[in-house]
Design a protein around this motif. Structure first.
Motif, short mmCIF file in Angstrom:
data_model
loop_
_atom_site.label_atom_id
_atom_site.label_comp_id
_atom_site.label_asym_id
_atom_site.label_seq_id
_atom_site.Cartn_x
_atom_site.Cartn_y
_atom_site.Cartn_z
N PRO A 36 -0.74 12.81 -25.11
CA PRO A 36 -1.81 13.34 -26.19
C PRO A 36 -2.20 12.16 -27.41
N GLN A 37 -1.20 11.58 -27.66
CA GLN A 37 -1.13 10.87 -29.10
C GLN A 37 -2.31 9.74 -28.85
N THR A 38 -2.56 9.20 -27.47
CA THR A 38 -3.24 8.30 -27.37
C THR A 38 -4.66 8.69 -27.76
N SER A 39 -4.97 9.89 -27.78
CA SER A 39 -6.30 10.37 -28.23
C SER A 39 -6.44 11.15 -29.61
N TRP A 40 -5.45 10.72 -30.45
CA TRP A 40 -5.33 11.10 -31.77
C TRP A 40 -5.70 10.16 -32.82
N PHE A 41 -6.21 10.76 -33.92
CA PHE A 41 -6.62 9.81 -35.07
C PHE A 41 -5.73 10.07 -36.01
N THR A 42 -5.59 9.16 -37.29
CA THR A 42 -5.06 9.40 -38.49
C THR A 42 -6.15 8.45 -39.21
N ARG A 51 -5.64 14.40 -35.94
CA ARG A 51 -6.42 15.19 -35.22
C ARG A 51 -6.91 14.57 -33.56
N PHE A 52 -7.01 15.42 -32.79
CA PHE A 52 -7.36 15.08 -31.54
C PHE A 52 -8.73 14.92 -31.22
N ASP A 53 -9.13 14.01 -30.33
CA ASP A 53 -10.53 13.75 -30.00
C ASP A 53 -10.94 14.86 -29.06
N TYR A 434 -16.69 6.81 -35.99
CA TYR A 434 -16.30 7.18 -34.63
C TYR A 434 -15.23 8.47 -34.99
N ILE A 435 -14.37 8.07 -36.12
CA ILE A 435 -13.28 9.08 -36.33
C ILE A 435 -14.04 10.56 -36.96
N ASP A 436 -14.80 10.40 -38.01
CA ASP A 436 -15.18 11.23 -38.79
C ASP A 436 -16.49 12.07 -38.80
N GLY A 437 -17.33 11.32 -37.75
CA GLY A 437 -18.58 11.86 -37.40
C GLY A 437 -19.41 11.71 -38.45
N LYS A 438 -19.30 10.96 -39.64
CA LYS A 438 -20.32 10.84 -40.66
C LYS A 438 -20.92 9.64 -40.54
N VAL B 37 -13.60 3.16 -26.95
CA VAL B 37 -13.03 3.00 -28.64
C VAL B 37 -11.76 3.85 -28.67
N LEU B 38 -11.24 5.01 -28.20
CA LEU B 38 -10.17 5.47 -28.27
C LEU B 38 -8.96 4.81 -28.34
N GLY B 39 -8.91 3.95 -27.21
CA GLY B 39 -7.66 3.31 -26.86
C GLY B 39 -7.64 2.29 -28.00
N LYS B 40 -8.56 1.98 -28.97
CA LYS B 40 -8.27 1.21 -29.84
C LYS B 40 -7.95 1.84 -31.25
N LEU B 41 -8.19 2.96 -31.19
CA LEU B 41 -7.86 3.80 -32.57
C LEU B 41 -6.83 4.77 -32.68
#
Lengths: 496, 81
Positions: A36-42, A51-53, A434-438, B37-41
């Motif tokens: 799961p953590q491979t699709s999480w962001f900090t 948070r997860f994608d 990409y992370i926050d959508g802004k 992209v996910l794989g990089k972040l």
């Protein structure tokens, strides 16, 4: 008490980027395992919230197979429990994807130094193998189970260190943790074969010490040799040796629920193909059909406790600091344990692998920026720059946090490389959006696409791309799109 | 050089470009298949072997005179063959 788990069958770990392969081979896959953590962001190096994608989660939910979560980044062999925010995100992710059970690694990847500050290693390190190490893992497993409420299995880890004369044997260590925590065992046979090939306990001896009825899952993978060590590289199909070994073992496992294959998406396009994956899954299906074939009274694996004396005087916190510090290229020869570990040739392997992990994260997190720097400095100086960075900066387990920290370092170096600041801003802004959508807007005094075109083709950019024209680049959020679509979309929206 | 202020630039000299984040952050994807992209972040996946992304980037080497050439002895190139 761990809840019972139904039989699942043949599985594949699905990383972001492998969705197409999973869908294409869906008929060969009975379950999808997710890290799961491979699709999480900090949000930053300082942040401990995740948070997860949602897009990737939606893709997984749409897959018809049952799901299983295999945690990374927060292993259960550690004295340091994961932060509360980890479980908040994990539980939200569990609610969304609904995995049948969760698993984690019997390893540690963080340690506390003598001043009390916590450091990352970016590598799964082996825990202390004595009774205090058992108690540490049991505590972490109880915590994990309590926080998630899901059935739990832990994975048997890889260990590149030599056996220590007074440590608990590998099999006995795993068995005690499983029994004392009432956890299932995820038997990673590729890890165990790697350990055997690198001089640790033979797989069959180890299995003799395990409670076979707790083994519910097997992991298979492919590996490679590196400086006389066999690595758990997840680099391709399983060797005939591993497949034959697995075929004999599954016959004596009464409660096996699944066999899951692991390969890294990076190897697709590097010689590993979808046909290879199909053949691997077909071979696993044949093995699966032999599960629990041995009559109960003839089964080979009935737990036999180890009688080897174990030194229980060492405590896990000291072990974690000693090995973690050494792995991160620190060393204090005055500390006897660190002195002992430094004599182990496996330490050099771990250090090299950690450098490659960290460098990989940087050159993929800021890919075009790094390429620009390399083109302007030369390979040798660029590698030295990476080494200097790794020697002086904390490791991160999340890609974006790692990119942010390295970007700051590059700015501090005052490298006087044309377009560097603009390229950094461009890549970081894109990642952030990409992370926050802004939506973000950048103003550049050079044509970013001419520069990017040079970098994609490994060409040094001309000295003066700058002109009187300003480029206003608006980066906006989007759904993940295919590579083919990417070109079309890009062409469709560029305008003067 | 990036700037947040272009108020002194005549409007006719401004090129406006819109680009999705996934493309901007994964520009290589326009020319060849790469990770998402996910794989990089996100968090690094589970394995205890070699992370070949660094090795793959070394498929091209740059010498002291900044000449670029294929690094044919690189592990990444061997994998690709």
């Amino acid at each position: 008490m761990n809840s019972p788990v139904d039989e699942l069958g043949i599985g594949l770990i699905c990383f972001p980027g492998m969705e197409t392969a999973v869908q294409s081979l869906s008929g060969h896959i009975d379950l999808v395992e997710i890290e799961p953590q491979t699709s999480w962001f900090t949000e930053s190096p300082e942040s401990d919230s995740f948070r997860f994608d949602p897009q990737f989660a939606a893709t997984l939910i749409a897959m018809p197979q049952p799901k299983v979560f295999h945690g990374v980044g927060f292993p259960i062999g550690s004295t340091l429990l994961p932060p509360k925010s980890h479980f908040e995100t994990l539980n939200a992710h569990i609610d969304a994807v609904k995995p049948i059970y969760t698993s984690e690694h019997l390893s540690f990847n963080r340690y506390c130094n003598t001043e009390g500050s916590v450091h990352q290693t970016n590598f799964l390190l082996p825990p202390l193998q004595n009774q205090k190490g058992v108690e540490t893992a049991v505590r972490a497993i109880h915590h994990y189970k309590q926080q998630t409420g899901k059935p739990f299995a832990f994975e048997t880890g890889v260990n590149y260190l030599r056996c220590r004369p007074d440590e608990m044997e590998d099999g006995e260590f795993i068995a005690r943790i499983a029994e004392e925590s009432d956890a299932y065992i995820l038997l990673d046979l590729h890890n165990l074969l790697a350990n055997q090939l690198n001089g640790r306990q033979p797989v069959n001896d180890l299995l003799q010490q395990l409670p076979a009825e707790r083994i519910i899952e097997i992991h298979l993978a492919g590996g490679s040799w590196y400086q006389d060590y066999y690595l758990d590289a997840h680099s391709g199909v399983s060797s005939p040796e591993l497949l034959a070994l697995t075929d004999t073992i599954v016959r004596d496992l009464p409660c096996l629920k699944s066999i899951v294959f692991e390969v890294l998406p990076d190897y697709f396009g590097q010689g590993f193909t979808e046909s290879d994956l199909r053949r691997q899954l077909e071979a696993m299906k044949k093995i699966w059909d032999h599960r629990n074939a041995t009559a109960a009274h003839r089964r080979r694996y009935e737990r036999i406790k180890s009688r080897r004396p174990v030194d229980n005087s060492l405590i896990p916190e000291v072990w974690e600091f000693a090995l973690g510090n050494i792995a991160n290229s620190g060393s204090n020869e005055d500390i006897p344990l660190q002195h002992e570990l430094l004599q182990d040739p496996g330490v050099a392997i771990i250090r090299n692998l950690i450098f490659e992990f960290r460098a990989s994260m940087l050159v993929s997190g800021l890919k075009m920026t790094c390429r620009l720097v390399k083109l302007q400095m030369g390979t040798q100086r660029f590698h030295q720059l990476l080494k200097d960075y790794c020697a002086t900066h904390e490791s991160e387990i999340f890609g974006y946090a790692s990119a942010l920290r390295f970007a700051k370092f590059l700015e501090e170096q005052q490298l006087n490389i044309p377009y560097l600041q603009g390229m950094l801003d461009f890549e970081l802004s894109a990642a952030q959006t990409y992370i926050d959508g802004k939506i973000r807007t950048l103003h550049l005094s050079f044509d970013p696409f001419l520069l990017l075109d040079n970098l994609v083709h490994w060409q040094n950019p001309p000295p003066q791309l700058s002109s009187t024209i300003q480029y206003q680049v608006e980066i906006h959020p989007d759904a993940p799109i295919t590579d083919k679509d990417a070109l079309l979309r890009f062409n469709a929206v560029a305008h003067m | 050089m990036a700037t947040s202020d272009n108020t002194h630039v005549p409007a006719s000299n401004v090129v406006r470009v819109t680009i999705p984040a996934s493309v901007a952050y994964n520009f290589d994807s326009i020319t060849k298949v790469t990770q998402t992209v996910l794989g990089k972040l996100g968090c690094l996946g589970c394995h205890s072997g070699r992370d070949i992304r660094f090795i793959i980037e070394d498929n091209f080497a740059v010498d002291e005179k900044l000449n670029v050439f294929p690094n044919i002895n690189n592990v990444g190139n061997e994998l690709a063959r």
